[in-house]
Design a protein around this motif. Structure first.
Motif, PDB file in Angstrom:
ATOM      1  N   LEU A 109      31.966  37.952  42.608  1.00 51.15           N
ATOM      2  CA  LEU A 109      32.110  36.499  42.674  1.00 51.15           C
ATOM      3  C   LEU A 109      33.560  36.093  42.939  1.00 51.15           C
ATOM      4  O   LEU A 109      33.828  35.155  43.683  1.00 51.15           O
ATOM      5  N   LEU A 110      34.501  36.804  42.340  1.00 51.47           N
ATOM      6  CA  LEU A 110      35.909  36.484  42.546  1.00 51.47           C
ATOM      7  C   LEU A 110      36.338  36.744  43.985  1.00 51.47           C
ATOM      8  O   LEU A 110      37.138  35.994  44.556  1.00 51.47           O
ATOM      9  N   VAL A 111      35.818  37.814  44.573  1.00 52.21           N
ATOM     10  CA  VAL A 111      36.120  38.090  45.979  1.00 52.21           C
ATOM     11  C   VAL A 111      35.565  36.973  46.859  1.00 52.21           C
ATOM     12  O   VAL A 111      36.207  36.521  47.817  1.00 52.21           O
ATOM     13  N   VAL A 112      34.363  36.492  46.534  1.00 56.40           N
ATOM     14  CA  VAL A 112      33.769  35.376  47.285  1.00 56.40           C
ATOM     15  C   VAL A 112      34.634  34.129  47.140  1.00 56.40           C
ATOM     16  O   VAL A 112      34.869  33.390  48.112  1.00 56.40           O
ATOM     17  N   VAL A 113      35.118  33.879  45.923  1.00 57.19           N
ATOM     18  CA  VAL A 113      35.984  32.728  45.675  1.00 57.19           C
ATOM     19  C   VAL A 113      37.260  32.827  46.516  1.00 57.19           C
ATOM     20  O   VAL A 113      37.701  31.853  47.139  1.00 57.19           O
ATOM     21  N   ALA A 114      37.857  34.022  46.545  1.00 54.10           N
ATOM     22  CA  ALA A 114      39.078  34.215  47.320  1.00 54.10           C
ATOM     23  C   ALA A 114      38.830  33.946  48.807  1.00 54.10           C
ATOM     24  O   ALA A 114      39.636  33.297  49.478  1.00 54.10           O
ATOM     25  N   ALA A 115      37.702  34.449  49.319  1.00 52.22           N
ATOM     26  CA  ALA A 115      37.365  34.227  50.727  1.00 52.22           C
ATOM     27  C   ALA A 115      37.142  32.741  51.007  1.00 52.22           C
ATOM     28  O   ALA A 115      37.572  32.212  52.034  1.00 52.22           O
ATOM     29  N   PHE A 116      36.475  32.070  50.075  1.00 52.61           N
ATOM     30  CA  PHE A 116      36.213  30.633  50.218  1.00 52.61           C
ATOM     31  C   PHE A 116      37.513  29.852  50.366  1.00 52.61           C
ATOM     32  O   PHE A 116      37.648  28.965  51.206  1.00 52.61           O
ATOM     33  N   GLY A 239      46.343  33.105  43.676  1.00 49.27           N
ATOM     34  CA  GLY A 239      47.123  34.058  42.892  1.00 49.27           C
ATOM     35  C   GLY A 239      46.395  34.509  41.643  1.00 49.27           C
ATOM     36  O   GLY A 239      46.384  35.703  41.304  1.00 49.27           O
ATOM     37  N   VAL A 240      45.755  33.569  40.959  1.00 49.18           N
ATOM     38  CA  VAL A 240      44.989  33.896  39.752  1.00 49.18           C
ATOM     39  C   VAL A 240      43.797  34.788  40.099  1.00 49.18           C
ATOM     40  O   VAL A 240      43.499  35.755  39.392  1.00 49.18           O
ATOM     41  N   VAL A 241      43.111  34.482  41.193  1.00 43.46           N
ATOM     42  CA  VAL A 241      41.950  35.281  41.612  1.00 43.46           C
ATOM     43  C   VAL A 241      42.373  36.722  41.893  1.00 43.46           C
ATOM     44  O   VAL A 241      41.708  37.678  41.465  1.00 43.46           O
ATOM     45  N   VAL A 242      43.468  36.894  42.609  1.00 44.40           N
ATOM     46  CA  VAL A 242      43.949  38.252  42.913  1.00 44.40           C
ATOM     47  C   VAL A 242      44.267  39.006  41.621  1.00 44.40           C
ATOM     48  O   VAL A 242      43.905  40.180  41.459  1.00 44.40           O
ATOM     49  N   ALA A 243      44.934  38.322  40.684  1.00 38.08           N
ATOM     50  CA  ALA A 243      45.262  38.960  39.408  1.00 38.08           C
ATOM     51  C   ALA A 243      44.004  39.338  38.632  1.00 38.08           C
ATOM     52  O   ALA A 243      43.925  40.426  38.033  1.00 38.08           O
ATOM     53  N   LEU A 244      43.005  38.472  38.648  1.00 38.59           N
ATOM     54  CA  LEU A 244      41.747  38.771  37.964  1.00 38.59           C
ATOM     55  C   LEU A 244      41.031  39.948  38.603  1.00 38.59           C
ATOM     56  O   LEU A 244      40.472  40.809  37.909  1.00 38.59           O
ATOM     57  N   VAL A 245      41.011  39.999  39.929  1.00 34.45           N
ATOM     58  CA  VAL A 245      40.355  41.111  40.631  1.00 34.45           C
ATOM     59  C   VAL A 245      41.030  42.431  40.270  1.00 34.45           C
ATOM     60  O   VAL A 245      40.357  43.436  39.994  1.00 34.45           O
ATOM     61  N   ILE A 246      42.358  42.434  40.252  1.00 34.48           N
ATOM     62  CA  ILE A 246      43.083  43.664  39.904  1.00 34.48           C
ATOM     63  C   ILE A 246      42.770  44.094  38.478  1.00 34.48           C
ATOM     64  O   ILE A 246      42.493  45.264  38.205  1.00 34.48           O
ATOM     65  N   LYS A 247      42.794  43.130  37.555  1.00 30.24           N
ATOM     66  CA  LYS A 247      42.540  43.466  36.143  1.00 30.24           C
ATOM     67  C   LYS A 247      41.124  43.976  35.934  1.00 30.24           C
ATOM     68  O   LYS A 247      40.903  45.013  35.288  1.00 30.24           O
TER      69      LYS A 247
END
Length: 255
Positions: A109-116, A239-247
């Motif tokens: 879902l976070l990857v989808v959010v980032a793409a959006f 930025g928050v999405v990328v950090a969440l994906v990494i974590k």
């Protein structure tokens, strides 16, 4: 557990930063919770103490957005109570399921959010006609209940998911969506802190100094969001999405 003055000061700096980030895009817990854990607090006490201070930040951001005229009272009257109910339902689900089962789903879902956010073209959602009032309230209620339940059950990315949901489904600008999100965030944090405090899992001598810092940071963050508009919100959310994906990727791979 007693912390040194230096540890408490560093926690307040973390809370100030977390408040600013959380007010704009959600994800403040990525900063404040690891900071609390680094002091040696047990995870459940760190979680409770984090909620004890973050509820003040959510309140500060909500007030700042309200004063800027970005919070719709009619919608908030629905999303706030349903956010409370959702958080309680989510907390109850923890007794039935392991929250870790959601990590792979949340990653997708976070990857989808980032793409959006990164590849969206055309006018911003706020430029689209707003849904009829009845549909607006129904969608707002659904968003608050579902994501409020998610926050009570698992939590990471709640503020970000709220912003995307309010923006994508209700046609609000990202700045208005941040304001909408804070209504639900405050409700879910209030519900959580009541539960943690009832169980004696909030260290108030740590939470209250952090709360003052988080309150200040959240007020500043909301002010920057109001001034910077959608462009700033989009950058910080990404930025928050990328950090969440990494974590979460690290958590899944190391499990």
């Amino acid at each position: 557990m007693d912390l040194s003055p230096l540890q408490l000061a560093l926690l307040c700096v973390a809370a100030l930063t977390a408040g600013m980030v959380d007010a704009i895009a959600g994800g403040g817990g990525l900063i404040s919770l690891p900071a609390l854990l680094s002091t040696g607090l047990p995870p459940h006490v760190a979680l409770g103490t984090n909620k004890g201070q973050s509820v003040f930040g959510a309140f500060a951001a909500l007030v700042r957005f309200w004063r800027a005229g970005l919070v719709r009272g009619g919608l908030a009257a629905i999303t706030f109570p349903l956010g409370l109910v959702g958080a309680l339902l989510g907390a109850g689900l923890v007794l039935l399921l392991r929250p870790e089962v959601l990590k792979p789903v949340v990653l997708v879902l976070l990857v989808v959010v980032a793409a959006f956010l990164a590849f969206r073209r055309g006018p911003p959602p706020g430029a689209r006609p707003e849904p009829p009032l009845a549909r607006l309230r129904a969608l707002g209620a659904l968003i608050a209940l579902l994501i409020g339940t998610y926050d009570g059950f698992f939590g990471p990315g709640t503020g970000t998911f709220l912003i995307i949901a309010f923006s994508g489904l209700l046609g609000h600008s990202l700045t208005h969506a941040s304001a909408d999100a804070k209504v639900v965030n405050f409700a879910t944090n209030l519900s959580a802190v009541c539960l943690f405090a009832w169980r004696g899992l909030v260290l108030w001598h740590v939470a209250l100094p952090m709360a003052a810092a988080q309150f200040t940071g959240a007020w500043l963050g909301a002010h920057f969001a109001v001034r910077g508009g959608d462009r700033l919100v989009r950058k910080v959310v990404l930025g928050v999405v990328v950090a969440l994906v990494i974590k979460l990727s690290h958590d899944v791979l190391s499990a």
